[in-house]
Design a protein around this motif. Structure first.
Motif, PDB file in Angstrom:
ATOM      1  N   TRP A  55       0.815  -1.066   0.027  1.00 22.70           N
ATOM      2  CA  TRP A  55      -0.163  -0.129   0.247  1.00 22.70           C
ATOM      3  C   TRP A  55       0.956   1.582   0.289  1.00 22.70           C
ATOM      4  O   TRP A  55       0.576   2.537  -0.725  1.00 22.70           O
ATOM      5  N   GLY A  56       2.038   0.823   0.345  1.00 21.10           N
ATOM      6  CA  GLY A  56       2.650   2.773   0.409  1.00 21.10           C
ATOM      7  C   GLY A  56       2.919   2.143  -0.801  1.00 21.10           C
ATOM      8  O   GLY A  56       3.830   3.875  -1.383  1.00 21.10           O
ATOM      9  N   VAL A  57       3.609   0.988  -1.744  1.00 20.74           N
ATOM     10  CA  VAL A  57       4.403   1.113  -2.970  1.00 20.74           C
ATOM     11  C   VAL A  57       3.100   2.362  -3.742  1.00 20.74           C
ATOM     12  O   VAL A  57       3.262   2.970  -4.842  1.00 20.74           O
ATOM     13  N   TRP A  58       1.663   1.658  -3.960  1.00 19.57           N
ATOM     14  CA  TRP A  58       0.623   2.449  -4.368  1.00 19.57           C
ATOM     15  C   TRP A  58       0.695   3.959  -4.159  1.00 19.57           C
ATOM     16  O   TRP A  58       0.212   4.359  -4.379  1.00 19.57           O
ATOM     17  N   SER A  59       0.031   3.683  -2.468  1.00 23.48           N
ATOM     18  CA  SER A  59       0.328   5.630  -2.350  1.00 23.48           C
ATOM     19  C   SER A  59       1.148   6.096  -2.911  1.00 23.48           C
ATOM     20  O   SER A  59       0.945   7.226  -2.947  1.00 23.48           O
ATOM     21  N   GLY A  60       2.730   6.086  -2.914  1.00 19.69           N
ATOM     22  CA  GLY A  60       3.813   6.646  -2.890  1.00 19.69           C
ATOM     23  C   GLY A  60       2.974   7.417  -4.830  1.00 19.69           C
ATOM     24  O   GLY A  60       3.860   8.531  -5.162  1.00 19.69           O
ATOM     25  N   VAL A  61       3.021   6.170  -5.680  1.00 20.44           N
ATOM     26  CA  VAL A  61       2.717   5.903  -6.638  1.00 20.44           C
ATOM     27  C   VAL A  61       1.904   7.057  -7.047  1.00 20.44           C
ATOM     28  O   VAL A  61       2.025   8.172  -7.605  1.00 20.44           O
ATOM     29  N   TRP A  62       0.788   6.549  -6.711  1.00 17.73           N
ATOM     30  CA  TRP A  62      -0.795   7.771  -7.048  1.00 17.73           C
ATOM     31  C   TRP A  62      -0.505   9.797  -6.079  1.00 17.73           C
ATOM     32  O   TRP A  62      -0.650  10.422  -7.124  1.00 17.73           O
ATOM     33  N   PHE A  63       0.549   9.537  -5.107  1.00 18.63           N
ATOM     34  CA  PHE A  63       0.943  10.463  -4.431  1.00 18.63           C
ATOM     35  C   PHE A  63       1.617  11.505  -5.609  1.00 18.63           C
ATOM     36  O   PHE A  63       1.742  12.629  -5.537  1.00 18.63           O
ATOM     37  N   ALA A  64       2.964  10.297  -6.043  1.00 12.16           N
ATOM     38  CA  ALA A  64       3.407  11.447  -6.504  1.00 12.16           C
ATOM     39  C   ALA A  64       2.974  12.017  -8.080  1.00 12.16           C
ATOM     40  O   ALA A  64       3.554  12.800  -8.565  1.00 12.16           O
ATOM     41  N   LEU A  65       2.373  11.625  -8.421  1.00 12.18           N
ATOM     42  CA  LEU A  65       1.352  11.405  -9.808  1.00 12.18           C
ATOM     43  C   LEU A  65       0.454  12.663  -9.963  1.00 12.18           C
ATOM     44  O   LEU A  65       0.704  13.740 -10.724  1.00 12.18           O
ATOM     45  N   GLN A  66       0.202  12.548  -8.397  1.00 11.07           N
ATOM     46  CA  GLN A  66      -0.835  13.980  -7.981  1.00 11.07           C
ATOM     47  C   GLN A  66       0.321  15.191  -7.974  1.00 11.07           C
ATOM     48  O   GLN A  66      -0.147  15.831  -8.300  1.00 11.07           O
ATOM     49  N   ILE A  67       1.200  15.369  -7.595  1.00  8.56           N
ATOM     50  CA  ILE A  67       2.065  16.410  -7.794  1.00  8.56           C
ATOM     51  C   ILE A  67       3.063  16.712  -8.639  1.00  8.56           C
ATOM     52  O   ILE A  67       2.940  17.625  -8.310  1.00  8.56           O
ATOM     53  N   LEU A  68       2.956  15.479  -9.068  1.00  9.01           N
ATOM     54  CA  LEU A  68       3.903  15.805 -10.753  1.00  9.01           C
ATOM     55  C   LEU A  68       2.948  17.026 -11.575  1.00  9.01           C
ATOM     56  O   LEU A  68       2.659  17.747 -11.987  1.00  9.01           O
ATOM     57  N   PHE A  69       1.431  16.500 -11.539  1.00  9.58           N
ATOM     58  CA  PHE A  69       0.367  17.184 -11.797  1.00  9.58           C
ATOM     59  C   PHE A  69       0.644  18.065 -11.642  1.00  9.58           C
ATOM     60  O   PHE A  69      -0.628  18.972 -12.952  1.00  9.58           O
ATOM     61  N   ALA A  70       0.068  18.703 -10.575  1.00  8.27           N
ATOM     62  CA  ALA A  70       0.004  19.630 -10.083  1.00  8.27           C
ATOM     63  C   ALA A  70       1.545  20.848 -10.052  1.00  8.27           C
ATOM     64  O   ALA A  70       0.958  21.969 -10.829  1.00  8.27           O
ATOM     65  N   THR A  71       2.046  20.034 -10.522  1.00  6.65           N
ATOM     66  CA  THR A  71       3.631  21.346 -10.974  1.00  6.65           C
ATOM     67  C   THR A  71       3.399  21.355 -11.831  1.00  6.65           C
ATOM     68  O   THR A  71       3.582  22.270 -12.700  1.00  6.65           O
ATOM     69  N   ILE A  72       2.951  20.273 -12.939  1.00  5.82           N
ATOM     70  CA  ILE A  72       2.847  20.800 -14.064  1.00  5.82           C
ATOM     71  C   ILE A  72       1.794  21.931 -14.599  1.00  5.82           C
ATOM     72  O   ILE A  72       2.124  22.925 -15.355  1.00  5.82           O
ATOM     73  N   ALA A  73       0.541  21.950 -14.079  1.00 12.00           N
ATOM     74  CA  ALA A  73      -0.393  23.262 -13.721  1.00 12.00           C
ATOM     75  C   ALA A  73       0.354  24.525 -13.674  1.00 12.00           C
ATOM     76  O   ALA A  73      -0.364  25.324 -14.148  1.00 12.00           O
TER      77      ALA A  73
ATOM     78  N   PHE B 207       2.758  25.934 -14.519  1.00 15.45           N
ATOM     79  CA  PHE B 207       3.245  26.761 -15.855  1.00 15.45           C
ATOM     80  C   PHE B 207       2.705  26.339 -16.522  1.00 15.45           C
ATOM     81  O   PHE B 207       2.793  27.333 -17.525  1.00 15.45           O
ATOM     82  N   TRP B 208       1.258  25.732 -17.012  1.00 14.07           N
ATOM     83  CA  TRP B 208       0.304  26.380 -18.128  1.00 14.07           C
ATOM     84  C   TRP B 208      -0.485  27.166 -17.271  1.00 14.07           C
ATOM     85  O   TRP B 208      -1.699  27.981 -18.335  1.00 14.07           O
TER      86      TRP B 208
ATOM     87  N   PRO C  76      -1.571  30.993 -15.400  1.00 14.96           N
ATOM     88  CA  PRO C  76      -1.517  32.285 -15.142  1.00 14.96           C
ATOM     89  C   PRO C  76      -1.297  32.166 -13.735  1.00 14.96           C
ATOM     90  O   PRO C  76      -1.839  31.757 -13.073  1.00 14.96           O
ATOM     91  N   PRO C  77       0.207  33.291 -13.679  1.00 15.72           N
ATOM     92  CA  PRO C  77      -0.007  33.155 -11.844  1.00 15.72           C
ATOM     93  C   PRO C  77      -1.021  33.057 -10.786  1.00 15.72           C
ATOM     94  O   PRO C  77      -1.006  32.331  -9.131  1.00 15.72           O
ATOM     95  N   CYS C  78      -1.562  34.338 -11.321  1.00 15.29           N
ATOM     96  CA  CYS C  78      -2.982  34.330 -10.759  1.00 15.29           C
ATOM     97  C   CYS C  78      -4.513  33.709 -10.891  1.00 15.29           C
ATOM     98  O   CYS C  78      -5.475  34.505 -10.365  1.00 15.29           O
ATOM     99  N   GLY C  79      -4.146  33.502 -11.983  1.00 14.38           N
ATOM    100  CA  GLY C  79      -5.284  32.311 -12.793  1.00 14.38           C
ATOM    101  C   GLY C  79      -6.273  33.780 -13.554  1.00 14.38           C
ATOM    102  O   GLY C  79      -7.140  32.972 -14.103  1.00 14.38           O
ATOM    103  N   SER C  80      -5.772  34.463 -13.946  1.00  9.73           N
ATOM    104  CA  SER C  80      -6.317  35.589 -14.912  1.00  9.73           C
ATOM    105  C   SER C  80      -5.812  35.989 -15.942  1.00  9.73           C
ATOM    106  O   SER C  80      -4.157  35.786 -16.458  1.00  9.73           O
TER     107      SER C  80
END
Length: 149
Positions: A122-140, A142-143, A145-149
């Motif tokens: 469960w630690g493996v899967w938890s690490g994988v899925w939360f890493a993906l969530q953090i990665l997607f938030a990091t990619i966002a 750059f896409w 704008p800083p304050c959303g407008s």
């Protein structure tokens, strides 16, 4: 002593000696979700104050708060590293405890064998899925704008 006799009565081998503390197992299990929570809360707090210091939103970060964008990226990368490291450590624990749950799953469930392996996978899967969530938030970052407008 009595537990070993009970195991023998049911024809189940006693559990393998536990070489890994449960504290280490739970640290590996919980590190990724805690990293994601920290990333989410700290990023939200920094970005919201830099973009909404008063009742009206801003288009860009306030003067003197330009560092927030770099800080958010650094926080996300640190949290991503924690989540990936937690998954790797959990996988290592899972591999090291392969002999813990010998026998059928019915007997293992009845007497609680294999819990270290269970938490480790469960630690493996938890690490994988939360890493993906953090990665997607990091990619966002750059896409969007800083304050959303």
């Amino acid at each position: 002593m009595a537990s070993e006799q009970l195991l023998q009565a049911y024809g189940v081998a006693p559990p393998a000696p536990q070489r890994i503390s449960m504290a280490a197992v739970f640290a590996a299990l919980l590190a990724a979700p805690l990293a994601w929570s920290a990333q989410l809360l700290v990023d939200y707090g920094l970005a919201s104050h830099a973009c909404f210091p008063k009742e009206t939103p801003r288009q860009f970060f306030m003067r003197g708060w330009e560092w927030v964008g770099s800080a958010i990226v650094a926080i996300n990368l640190a949290c991503l590293a924690i989540a990936i490291l937690a998954a790797i450590i959990s996988f290592s624990i899972w591999r090291r405890t392969h002999e813990e749950a010998a026998g059928g799953h019915e007997s293992a469930l009845n007497i609680g064998l294999g819990r270290t392996r269970f938490f480790a996978i469960w630690g493996v899967w938890s690490g994988v899925w939360f890493a993906l969530q953090i990665l997607f938030a990091t990619i966002a970052i750059f896409w969007v704008p800083p304050c959303g407008s």
